[in-house]
Design a protein around this motif. Structure first.
Motif, PDB file in Angstrom:
ATOM      1  N   ASP A 125      25.667   6.614  76.557  1.00 58.45           N
ATOM      2  CA  ASP A 125      25.845   6.236  77.961  1.00 58.45           C
ATOM      3  C   ASP A 125      26.531   4.879  78.138  1.00 58.45           C
ATOM      4  N   ILE A 126      26.603   4.045  77.088  1.00 60.93           N
ATOM      5  CA  ILE A 126      27.305   2.760  77.214  1.00 60.93           C
ATOM      6  C   ILE A 126      28.533   2.684  76.305  1.00 60.93           C
ATOM      7  N   ARG A 127      28.770   3.700  75.493  1.00 58.21           N
ATOM      8  CA  ARG A 127      29.857   3.651  74.507  1.00 58.21           C
ATOM      9  C   ARG A 127      31.225   3.396  75.162  1.00 58.21           C
ATOM     10  N   HIS A 128      31.503   4.106  76.236  1.00 55.50           N
ATOM     11  CA  HIS A 128      32.798   3.938  76.905  1.00 55.50           C
ATOM     12  C   HIS A 128      32.939   2.518  77.456  1.00 55.50           C
ATOM     13  N   GLN A 129      31.882   1.991  78.056  1.00 55.16           N
ATOM     14  CA  GLN A 129      31.925   0.625  78.581  1.00 55.16           C
ATOM     15  C   GLN A 129      32.109  -0.387  77.451  1.00 55.16           C
ATOM     16  N   VAL A 130      31.484  -0.139  76.314  1.00 56.99           N
ATOM     17  CA  VAL A 130      31.649  -1.022  75.146  1.00 56.99           C
ATOM     18  C   VAL A 130      33.106  -1.019  74.700  1.00 56.99           C
TER      19      VAL A 130
END
Length: 195
Positions: A125-130
């Motif tokens: 759920d945070i991979r793209h934002q990272v």
């Protein structure tokens, strides 16, 4: 989520962050991809991890989520310069010498970007934002260092992320498999349209 650009002059301000980044690189490239790279104490490093380089890190406290290394194309350390150029010169047996269409540049406004990774275990759920945070901070850090262009041997999926941030990435050589992953050299323009 935090973004930090590490250097030999500021390591002491960030506790174990640099060592943790080298450990995350080890888990990514040595453990996960089985690349034959120098390591010690569970940390991956090479001849380009010198005082001339900078390390862009996305993290939560001391937990490293992603990172990459920036090295000036004017760098020199013994027989080595920067990764893309040294590969073209035949100094790196693990990277084909035909990775670029033209001679590798040497200029103060061009920096090499390599060792890009997102750490194992980063939540979906945070991979793209990272990934977006890493790319954005890479550009901001490179600009602050005086770069207007980056050159890098990067996974071929990276330009899709760049486009979302308004970063232009132009192919600079053929697609090649390195450690089983499709890579290509790209020129990354630091155009002011990046958001």
């Amino acid at each position: 989520m935090q973004m930090t650009t590490l250097s030999f002059t500021n390591f002491h301000q960030h506790g174990p962050l640099f060592a943790n980044m080298l450990k995350a690189r080890h888990r990514t490239f040595v453990d996960g991809m089985n690349w034959d790279l120098p390591s010690a104490d569970g940390m991956e490093f090479d001849q380009y991890d010198t005082a001339q380089s900078r390390w862009v890190c996305v993290h939560q406290g001391d937990r490293v989520l992603a990172g990459l290394r920036l090295t000036p194309t004017t760098a020199r350390c013994g027989v080595y310069s920067y990764m893309v150029r040294d590969a073209q010169r035949g100094l790196l047996s693990s990277i084909p010498a035909n990775l670029l269409d033209d001679p590798a540049p040497i200029a103060p406004h061009i920096w090499d970007a390599n060792r890009l990774f997102v750490a194992e275990g980063v939540e979906t759920d945070i991979r793209h934002q990272v990934q977006l945070s890493l790319m954005g901070h890479m550009v901001r850090s490179a600009r602050a260092l005086g770069a207007s262009t980056l050159i890098g041997l990067l996974p071929i999926a990276i330009p899709r992320l760049g486009r979302r941030l308004g970063i232009d990435m132009d192919p600079a050589g053929p697609v090649m498999k390195i450690g089983g992953v499709a890579h290509r050299c790209f020129f990354v323009s630091m155009a002011s349209k990046m958001h």
